[in-house]
Design a protein around this motif. Structure first.
Motif, PDB file in Angstrom:
ATOM      1  N   ARG A  53     -41.914  21.041 -19.918  1.00 43.65           N
ATOM      2  CA  ARG A  53     -42.476  20.873 -18.574  1.00 43.65           C
ATOM      3  C   ARG A  53     -42.308  22.186 -17.817  1.00 43.65           C
ATOM      4  NH1 ARG A  53     -42.925  15.084 -17.234  1.00 43.65           N
ATOM      5  NH2 ARG A  53     -43.594  15.882 -15.203  1.00 43.65           N
ATOM      6  N   GLY A  54     -42.751  22.175 -16.574  1.00 41.51           N
ATOM      7  CA  GLY A  54     -42.620  23.387 -15.763  1.00 41.51           C
ATOM      8  C   GLY A  54     -43.740  24.355 -16.104  1.00 41.51           C
ATOM      9  N   MET A  70     -38.949  23.953 -18.629  1.00 40.27           N
ATOM     10  CA  MET A  70     -37.908  22.954 -18.949  1.00 40.27           C
ATOM     11  C   MET A  70     -38.176  22.434 -20.347  1.00 40.27           C
ATOM     12  SD  MET A  70     -39.098  21.846 -15.471  1.00 40.27           S
ATOM     13  CE  MET A  70     -38.756  20.127 -15.110  1.00 40.27           C
ATOM     14  N   ARG A 121     -40.346  29.029 -14.238  1.00 41.66           N
ATOM     15  CA  ARG A 121     -39.390  28.112 -14.878  1.00 41.66           C
ATOM     16  C   ARG A 121     -40.077  27.283 -15.954  1.00 41.66           C
ATOM     17  NH1 ARG A 121     -39.332  25.719  -9.753  1.00 41.66           N
ATOM     18  NH2 ARG A 121     -39.456  27.937  -9.288  1.00 41.66           N
ATOM     19  N   TYR A 164     -45.112  18.388  -0.990  1.00 40.82           N
ATOM     20  CA  TYR A 164     -45.892  18.786  -2.174  1.00 40.82           C
ATOM     21  C   TYR A 164     -47.179  19.480  -1.742  1.00 40.82           C
ATOM     22  CZ  TYR A 164     -48.790  18.525  -6.276  1.00 40.82           C
ATOM     23  OH  TYR A 164     -49.614  18.855  -7.327  1.00 40.82           O
ATOM     24  N   ARG A 209     -49.529  28.706 -11.681  1.00 46.68           N
ATOM     25  CA  ARG A 209     -49.425  28.061 -12.993  1.00 46.68           C
ATOM     26  C   ARG A 209     -49.915  28.958 -14.131  1.00 46.68           C
ATOM     27  NH1 ARG A 209     -47.914  22.633 -12.865  1.00 46.68           N
ATOM     28  NH2 ARG A 209     -48.160  21.568 -10.857  1.00 46.68           N
ATOM     29  N   ARG A 217     -38.378  16.818   0.708  1.00 45.92           N
ATOM     30  CA  ARG A 217     -38.972  15.976  -0.352  1.00 45.92           C
ATOM     31  C   ARG A 217     -37.935  15.790  -1.451  1.00 45.92           C
ATOM     32  NH1 ARG A 217     -42.732  18.230  -4.611  1.00 45.92           N
ATOM     33  NH2 ARG A 217     -42.262  20.161  -3.525  1.00 45.92           N
ATOM     34  N   TYR A 262     -37.951  14.199  -5.479  1.00 42.51           N
ATOM     35  CA  TYR A 262     -38.670  13.551  -6.577  1.00 42.51           C
ATOM     36  C   TYR A 262     -37.777  13.520  -7.797  1.00 42.51           C
ATOM     37  CZ  TYR A 262     -39.881  18.340  -8.126  1.00 42.51           C
ATOM     38  OH  TYR A 262     -39.836  19.651  -8.514  1.00 42.51           O
ATOM     39  N   TYR A 320     -48.269  26.458  -5.983  1.00 41.33           N
ATOM     40  CA  TYR A 320     -47.890  26.701  -7.380  1.00 41.33           C
ATOM     41  C   TYR A 320     -48.611  27.931  -7.930  1.00 41.33           C
ATOM     42  CZ  TYR A 320     -45.871  21.984  -8.033  1.00 41.33           C
ATOM     43  OH  TYR A 320     -45.105  20.844  -7.965  1.00 41.33           O
ATOM     44  N   HIS A 341     -43.247  29.143  -7.965  1.00 41.21           N
ATOM     45  CA  HIS A 341     -43.640  28.736  -6.617  1.00 41.21           C
ATOM     46  C   HIS A 341     -43.637  29.952  -5.701  1.00 41.21           C
ATOM     47  CE1 HIS A 341     -43.796  24.426  -7.131  1.00 41.21           C
ATOM     48  NE2 HIS A 341     -42.753  24.533  -7.927  1.00 41.21           N
ATOM     49  N   HIS A 392     -44.420  27.226 -14.562  1.00 41.92           N
ATOM     50  CA  HIS A 392     -45.048  27.656 -13.322  1.00 41.92           C
ATOM     51  C   HIS A 392     -43.985  28.319 -12.438  1.00 41.92           C
ATOM     52  CE1 HIS A 392     -43.734  23.443 -12.356  1.00 41.92           C
ATOM     53  NE2 HIS A 392     -43.156  24.125 -11.389  1.00 41.92           N
ATOM     54  N   ILE A 445     -37.622  12.994 -12.279  1.00 38.11           N
ATOM     55  CA  ILE A 445     -38.325  13.120 -13.560  1.00 38.11           C
ATOM     56  C   ILE A 445     -37.530  12.303 -14.573  1.00 38.11           C
ATOM     57  CG2 ILE A 445     -38.963  14.765 -15.382  1.00 38.11           C
ATOM     58  CD1 ILE A 445     -39.197  16.908 -13.135  1.00 38.11           C
ATOM     59  N   GLN A 454     -35.778  24.821  -4.340  1.00 36.64           N
ATOM     60  CA  GLN A 454     -35.435  23.512  -4.899  1.00 36.64           C
ATOM     61  C   GLN A 454     -34.007  23.523  -5.423  1.00 36.64           C
ATOM     62  OE1 GLN A 454     -39.113  21.342  -6.563  1.00 36.64           O
ATOM     63  NE2 GLN A 454     -38.968  23.163  -7.808  1.00 36.64           N
TER      64      GLN A 454
HETATM   65  C1  T46 Z   1     -40.710  22.074 -10.540  1.00 36.62           C
HETATM   66  C2  T46 Z   1     -40.164  21.305 -11.685  1.00 36.62           C
HETATM   67  C3  T46 Z   1     -38.668  21.365 -11.757  1.00 36.62           C
HETATM   68  C4  T46 Z   1     -46.991  15.308  -6.996  1.00 36.62           C
HETATM   69  O1  T46 Z   1     -48.051  14.696  -6.727  1.00 36.62           O
HETATM   70  N1  T46 Z   1     -46.012  15.435  -6.053  1.00 36.62           N
HETATM   71  C5  T46 Z   1     -44.838  16.094  -6.308  1.00 36.62           C
HETATM   72  O2  T46 Z   1     -43.975  16.168  -5.410  1.00 36.62           O
HETATM   73  C6  T46 Z   1     -44.656  16.693  -7.585  1.00 36.62           C
HETATM   74  C7  T46 Z   1     -43.382  17.464  -7.892  1.00 36.62           C
HETATM   75  C8  T46 Z   1     -45.647  16.559  -8.520  1.00 36.62           C
HETATM   76  N2  T46 Z   1     -46.795  15.871  -8.231  1.00 36.62           N
HETATM   77  C9  T46 Z   1     -47.806  15.702  -9.266  1.00 36.62           C
HETATM   78  C10 T46 Z   1     -48.498  16.981  -9.722  1.00 36.62           C
HETATM   79  C11 T46 Z   1     -48.853  16.679 -11.175  1.00 36.62           C
HETATM   80  O3  T46 Z   1     -50.094  16.022 -11.223  1.00 36.62           O
HETATM   81  O4  T46 Z   1     -47.169  15.183 -10.439  1.00 36.62           O
HETATM   82  C12 T46 Z   1     -47.762  15.698 -11.611  1.00 36.62           C
HETATM   83  C13 T46 Z   1     -46.716  16.339 -12.509  1.00 36.62           C
HETATM   84  O5  T46 Z   1     -46.232  17.550 -11.871  1.00 36.62           O
HETATM   85  P1  T46 Z   1     -45.860  18.864 -12.694  1.00 36.62           P
HETATM   86  O6  T46 Z   1     -46.741  18.977 -13.881  1.00 36.62           O
HETATM   87  O7  T46 Z   1     -45.870  20.020 -11.733  1.00 36.62           O
HETATM   88  O8  T46 Z   1     -44.357  18.535 -13.159  1.00 36.62           O
HETATM   89  P2  T46 Z   1     -43.276  19.504 -13.811  1.00 36.62           P
HETATM   90  O9  T46 Z   1     -42.194  18.635 -14.333  1.00 36.62           O
HETATM   91  O10 T46 Z   1     -43.916  20.456 -14.751  1.00 36.62           O
HETATM   92  O11 T46 Z   1     -42.704  20.359 -12.576  1.00 36.62           O
HETATM   93  C14 T46 Z   1     -41.977  19.718 -11.559  1.00 36.62           C
HETATM   94  C15 T46 Z   1     -42.399  20.239 -10.179  1.00 36.62           C
HETATM   95  O12 T46 Z   1     -43.827  20.098 -10.029  1.00 36.62           O
HETATM   96  C16 T46 Z   1     -42.043  21.695 -10.004  1.00 36.62           C
HETATM   97  O13 T46 Z   1     -42.160  22.040  -8.629  1.00 36.62           O
HETATM   98  O14 T46 Z   1     -40.165  23.092 -10.177  1.00 36.62           O
HETATM   99  O15 T46 Z   1     -40.583  19.939 -11.729  1.00 36.62           O
END
Ligand code: T46
Length: 132
Positions: free
Chosen positions: A46-47, A97, A95, A114, A121, A33, A35, A119, A51, A49, A37, A56
């Motif tokens: 952000r982050g 951010m 982590r 995903y 959290r 995968r 993705y 997670y 895993h 949480h 940001i 990654q």
């Molecule tokens: C991480 C840091 C570095 C999805 O539907 N698919 C995906 O592949 C991802 C990554 C997220 N999502 C959805 C889940 C949430 O509803 O996107 C939304 C935002 O995700 P999150 O709040 O987890 O985003 P970050 O920036 O806090 O964390 C992300 C990754 O989730 C995480 O694995 O290590 O970036």
């Protein structure tokens, strides 16, 4: 601490620069995968949480941000601000951010699809999980 910085080989000439990312070569897992940001703001974090099994590699394609990495005992901070350096984070690392520069763009390569069940959290649950 289950993280490391990976220096990517840069192919550069008068036309510019190129970095190649390959699963099980300079990226230490099969890439399932990708993705990214963007449109982040300096005051937003952000982050926050961990895993269970996910691995990654995170690359700041543009701009900069700070990662706080926490294994439950120690916290370390890492700045990501170069497109030729990847931050590998393995399982069991909390982590966060923060301090995103305007225009920061992070690209993330992930070892699994995903899965929200993957997670952790809640920080107290994280501390319990790493004891096991
Ligand atoms: C991480 C840091 C570095 C999805 O539907 N698919 C995906 O592949 C991802 C990554 C997220 N999502 C959805 C889940 C949430 O509803 O996107 C939304 C935002 O995700 P999150 O709040 O987890 O985003 P970050 O920036 O806090 O964390 C992300 C990754 O989730 C995480 O694995 O290590 O970036």
């Amino acid at each position: 601490m289950n993280y490391k910085l990976i220096n990517m080989k840069v192919f550069g000439d008068e036309r510019g620069k190129l970095v190649s990312l390959e699963g099980n070569k300079n990226i230490p897992f099969d890439i399932k995968r990708v993705y990214y940001i963007f449109d982040t703001l300096p005051e937003q974090e952000r982050g926050k949480h961990a895993h269970k099994n996910l691995e990654q590699v995170i690359v700041a394609m543009d701009g900069a941000c700070q990662f706080v990495l926490d294994d439950g005992k120690t916290k370390e901070t890492v700045w990501l601000n170069r497109p030729d350096i990847g931050l590998y984070i393995g399982p069991g690392m909390w982590r966060e951010m923060r301090h995103f520069s305007y225009g920061c763009k992070l690209m993330v390569l992930a070892s699994t699809y995903y899965d929200e069940n993957e997670y952790i959290r809640n920080y107290d649950e994280f501390l319990e999980a790493i004891k096991k």
